[in-house]
Design a protein around this motif. Structure first.
Motif, PDB file in Angstrom:
ATOM      1  N   LEU A   1     -38.170 -70.338 105.432  1.00 43.85           N
ATOM      2  CA  LEU A   1     -37.726 -71.572 104.782  1.00 43.85           C
ATOM      3  C   LEU A   1     -38.626 -72.752 105.138  1.00 43.85           C
ATOM      4  CD1 LEU A   1     -33.864 -71.277 105.271  1.00 43.85           C
ATOM      5  CD2 LEU A   1     -34.980 -71.638 103.065  1.00 43.85           C
ATOM      6  N   ARG A   2     -39.038 -72.796 106.391  1.00 43.00           N
ATOM      7  CA  ARG A   2     -39.781 -73.966 106.880  1.00 43.00           C
ATOM      8  C   ARG A   2     -41.153 -74.095 106.220  1.00 43.00           C
ATOM      9  NH1 ARG A   2     -41.717 -77.944 108.410  1.00 43.00           N
ATOM     10  NH2 ARG A   2     -41.277 -79.204 110.258  1.00 43.00           N
ATOM     11  N   ARG A   3     -41.685 -72.998 105.704  1.00 41.97           N
ATOM     12  CA  ARG A   3     -43.010 -73.049 105.079  1.00 41.97           C
ATOM     13  C   ARG A   3     -43.026 -73.950 103.852  1.00 41.97           C
ATOM     14  NH1 ARG A   3     -43.457 -66.545 105.217  1.00 41.97           N
ATOM     15  NH2 ARG A   3     -43.587 -66.314 107.494  1.00 41.97           N
ATOM     16  N   THR A   4     -41.901 -74.017 103.157  1.00 42.82           N
ATOM     17  CA  THR A   4     -41.851 -74.816 101.929  1.00 42.82           C
ATOM     18  C   THR A   4     -40.900 -76.004 102.042  1.00 42.82           C
ATOM     19  OG1 THR A   4     -40.136 -73.339 101.044  1.00 42.82           O
ATOM     20  CG2 THR A   4     -42.433 -72.851 100.470  1.00 42.82           C
ATOM     21  N   ARG A   5     -40.237 -76.155 103.196  1.00 40.71           N
ATOM     22  CA  ARG A   5     -39.269 -77.250 103.374  1.00 40.71           C
ATOM     23  C   ARG A   5     -39.556 -77.908 104.724  1.00 40.71           C
ATOM     24  NH1 ARG A   5     -34.687 -76.347  99.832  1.00 40.71           N
ATOM     25  NH2 ARG A   5     -35.002 -74.402  98.688  1.00 40.71           N
ATOM     26  N   ASP A   6     -40.512 -78.827 104.715  1.00 41.69           N
ATOM     27  CA  ASP A   6     -40.969 -79.373 105.990  1.00 41.69           C
ATOM     28  C   ASP A   6     -39.994 -80.374 106.604  1.00 41.69           C
ATOM     29  OD1 ASP A   6     -41.325 -81.500 104.299  1.00 41.69           O
ATOM     30  OD2 ASP A   6     -43.511 -81.574 104.488  1.00 41.69           O
ATOM     31  N   ASN A   7     -38.921 -80.702 105.889  1.00 36.37           N
ATOM     32  CA  ASN A   7     -37.923 -81.610 106.468  1.00 36.37           C
ATOM     33  C   ASN A   7     -36.689 -80.858 106.956  1.00 36.37           C
ATOM     34  OD1 ASN A   7     -36.943 -80.901 103.943  1.00 36.37           O
ATOM     35  ND2 ASN A   7     -35.858 -82.854 103.673  1.00 36.37           N
ATOM     36  N   THR A   8     -36.822 -79.544 107.143  1.00 44.04           N
ATOM     37  CA  THR A   8     -35.686 -78.716 107.541  1.00 44.04           C
ATOM     38  C   THR A   8     -35.704 -78.474 109.046  1.00 44.04           C
ATOM     39  OG1 THR A   8     -35.810 -77.595 105.405  1.00 44.04           O
ATOM     40  CG2 THR A   8     -34.464 -76.562 107.098  1.00 44.04           C
ATOM     41  N   ARG A   9     -34.523 -78.543 109.653  1.00 46.86           N
ATOM     42  CA  ARG A   9     -34.391 -78.330 111.100  1.00 46.86           C
ATOM     43  C   ARG A   9     -33.279 -77.315 111.354  1.00 46.86           C
ATOM     44  NH1 ARG A   9     -33.835 -83.722 113.894  1.00 46.86           N
ATOM     45  NH2 ARG A   9     -32.049 -83.881 112.500  1.00 46.86           N
ATOM     46  N   LEU A  10     -33.506 -76.437 112.322  1.00 47.70           N
ATOM     47  CA  LEU A  10     -32.496 -75.474 112.761  1.00 47.70           C
ATOM     48  C   LEU A  10     -31.922 -75.939 114.090  1.00 47.70           C
ATOM     49  CD1 LEU A  10     -30.988 -72.756 112.559  1.00 47.70           C
ATOM     50  CD2 LEU A  10     -32.967 -71.684 113.676  1.00 47.70           C
ATOM     51  N   ILE A  11     -30.599 -76.021 114.161  1.00 43.07           N
ATOM     52  CA  ILE A  11     -29.907 -76.437 115.386  1.00 43.07           C
ATOM     53  C   ILE A  11     -29.110 -75.244 115.898  1.00 43.07           C
ATOM     54  CG2 ILE A  11     -28.267 -78.053 116.405  1.00 43.07           C
ATOM     55  CD1 ILE A  11     -28.865 -79.887 113.951  1.00 43.07           C
ATOM     56  N   ILE A  12     -29.376 -74.846 117.140  1.00 45.09           N
ATOM     57  CA  ILE A  12     -28.729 -73.684 117.747  1.00 45.09           C
ATOM     58  C   ILE A  12     -27.830 -74.174 118.875  1.00 45.09           C
ATOM     59  CG2 ILE A  12     -29.099 -71.511 118.973  1.00 45.09           C
ATOM     60  CD1 ILE A  12     -31.873 -71.394 117.609  1.00 45.09           C
ATOM     61  N   VAL A  13     -26.529 -73.989 118.710  1.00 40.49           N
ATOM     62  CA  VAL A  13     -25.537 -74.455 119.678  1.00 40.49           C
ATOM     63  C   VAL A  13     -24.805 -73.252 120.256  1.00 40.49           C
ATOM     64  CG1 VAL A  13     -23.406 -75.775 119.987  1.00 40.49           C
ATOM     65  CG2 VAL A  13     -25.225 -76.666 118.508  1.00 40.49           C
ATOM     66  N   GLY A  14     -24.710 -73.185 121.571  1.00 37.69           N
ATOM     67  CA  GLY A  14     -23.946 -72.106 122.191  1.00 37.69           C
ATOM     68  C   GLY A  14     -24.543 -71.682 123.514  1.00 37.69           C
ATOM     69  N   PRO A  15     -23.734 -71.044 124.358  1.00 38.76           N
ATOM     70  CA  PRO A  15     -24.186 -70.665 125.696  1.00 38.76           C
ATOM     71  C   PRO A  15     -25.109 -69.459 125.677  1.00 38.76           C
ATOM     72  CG  PRO A  15     -21.970 -69.838 125.316  1.00 38.76           C
ATOM     73  CD  PRO A  15     -22.329 -70.659 124.108  1.00 38.76           C
ATOM     74  N   GLY A  16     -25.766 -69.238 126.811  1.00 39.72           N
ATOM     75  CA  GLY A  16     -26.608 -68.061 126.977  1.00 39.72           C
ATOM     76  C   GLY A  16     -28.067 -68.341 126.687  1.00 39.72           C
ATOM     77  N   GLU A  17     -28.891 -67.386 127.091  1.00 35.62           N
ATOM     78  CA  GLU A  17     -30.331 -67.477 126.876  1.00 35.62           C
ATOM     79  C   GLU A  17     -30.747 -66.532 125.751  1.00 35.62           C
ATOM     80  OE1 GLU A  17     -32.376 -69.583 128.337  1.00 35.62           O
ATOM     81  OE2 GLU A  17     -30.679 -70.427 129.447  1.00 35.62           O
ATOM     82  N   PRO A  18     -31.739 -66.923 124.952  1.00 35.34           N
ATOM     83  CA  PRO A  18     -32.219 -66.023 123.895  1.00 35.34           C
ATOM     84  C   PRO A  18     -32.785 -64.734 124.494  1.00 35.34           C
ATOM     85  CG  PRO A  18     -33.091 -68.253 123.619  1.00 35.34           C
ATOM     86  CD  PRO A  18     -32.457 -68.206 124.972  1.00 35.34           C
ATOM     87  N   ASP A  19     -32.585 -63.613 123.785  1.00 33.79           N
ATOM     88  CA  ASP A  19     -33.207 -62.374 124.240  1.00 33.79           C
ATOM     89  C   ASP A  19     -34.713 -62.444 123.988  1.00 33.79           C
ATOM     90  OD1 ASP A  19     -33.643 -61.809 121.522  1.00 33.79           O
ATOM     91  OD2 ASP A  19     -31.915 -60.479 121.381  1.00 33.79           O
TER      92      ASP A  19
END
Length: 387
Positions: free
Chosen positions: A222-240
């Protein structure tokens, strides 16, 4: 009639989780109605209490926990056999009208409580999994405790379908999870996140079954064609490891396009939903209900979610949300793009979602639980099965 009720959770109350959150919120609603509620659960003293004050006289800590991995998630339960006399003394001393056990067949605390309870015992089954071998493996071992339940609640048709084949002959009342609807519906966006960017929100633990890797893959596209887009990740734990690698690649190519907040307070969580333009839950399975979907709908956010058991009990495709195949980043891209590019669709999903979420107010859910308690008490008195 005011009742003295024990709420029993097998999961460590020092760690956040869906079942413990359910216990806390249901307890609060029942207390507001005049009932005397005691919460009994493991608690690791090395952790600060996440969901309850450990010094509250109505919180009774029972043992420390160890991590137990199953179904792509990690549960923290106690295996402290030395609790046996402590549980026996507690059950003999307190004289509860209702003992409400959440995941009543989970190790080890609920089984100890059932062994010694002389009250009316009600169990709520929260779990769902595509893998049914766990109940098959332990069915004979726990069948005698299943018989000690006077009432059985499942939080969804999926949860009922998961447990009922292994213990035939019992009926299960479907009473869903609840939410504080007004708190989510009235939340104000976070000022820092209303900066003109389009926010895609994920809320949940970073367990494998939550499917975060597929959302990261979709966001990269998505970000390749939508440069004003942001992903927000909320929640405990560490990414694998795989998610961490994807995050590194995305942040290198598109700096500051992903915000990983970790766990947030109960006060701030509704504000994250209110800041989102679309909510995405790409779970791969093992979901019995989907509280995060209801929270998002209550906050007025259009929902894109996996087409899996549990979620289908909450989201109706093209009605109050969009469902996509699990483990399919391309489908996520297409669904999110539809919502962002079609204001009429977004408004329609938002309106229908709010209407759907209103049915899960804690006031309504707790009333159904109260009625079921009374039904179980009356049936137990007629049969002489309790006390």
């Amino acid at each position: 009639m005011a009742m003295k009720i024990a709420m029993v959770s097998p999961y460590d109350f020092a760690w956040p989780g869906g079942v413990n959150s359910h216990v806390v919120q249901l307890s609060a609603e029942l207390r507001s109605r005049g009932h005397d509620i005691f919460v009994i659960a493991p608690h690791s003293p090395s952790k600060s209490p996440a969901v309850v004050d450990q010094h509250d006289r109505q919180f009774i800590p029972m043992g420390r926990s160890v991590p137990l991995s199953a179904g792509g998630s990690t549960a923290r339960v106690t295996f402290d056999w030395w609790l046996y006399p402590k549980v026996r003394a507690l059950m003999g001393r307190e004289g509860f009208d209702i003992v409400h056990l959440h995941e009543p067949l989970a190790p080890l605390l609920p089984l100890m409580v059932l062994q010694h309870s002389r009250s009316v015992n009600v169990g709520t089954f929260h779990a769902y999994s595509d893998r049914r071998h766990l109940y098959r493996m332990c069915r004979r071992a726990v069948a005698r405790w299943q018989k000690r339940l006077h009432g059985r609640i499942a939080v969804s048709p999926a949860a009922r379908a998961f447990v009922s084949p292994h213990f035939p002959g019992y009926s299960y009342q479907v009473i869903p999870n609840g939410i504080d609807f007004e708190r989510f519906a009235s939340a104000e966006p976070l000022r820092d996140l209303k900066d003109g960017k389009i926010n895609i929100l994920f809320v949940g633990r970073k367990d494998e079954r939550k499917g975060l890797r597929y959302l990261l893959q979709a966001f990269s596209t998505l970000r390749r064609t939508r440069d004003n887009t942001r992903l927000i990740i909320v929640g405990p734990g560490e990414p694998d490891r795989e998610c961490a690698t994807l995050l590194s690649v995305i942040n290198a190519e598109y700096p500051d396009s992903v915000s990983v907040t970790g766990a947030v307070s109960d006060e701030d969580l509704p504000r994250y939903y209110a800041s989102a333009d679309v909510f995405c839950s790409p779970a791969t399975g093992g979901e019995s209900f989907g509280v995060v979907l209801v929270e998002a709908m209550a906050a007025g956010v259009p929902v894109v979610a996996s087409d899996i058991d549990g979620y289908r009990d909450v989201v109706f495709h093209e009605g109050n949300g969009l469902l996509v195949g699990p483990r399919d980043p391309t489908a996520i891209v297409n669904a999110v793009a539809r919502v962002l590019d079609n204001p009429d669709l977004s408004v329609r999903l938002t309106s229908a979602g709010r209407d759907a979420a209103a049915r899960f107010r804690w006031e309504q859910v707790a009333s159904r639980v109260e009625d079921y308690y009374q039904q179980c008490i009356e049936e137990a008195e007629r049969s002489g099965a309790a006390r």
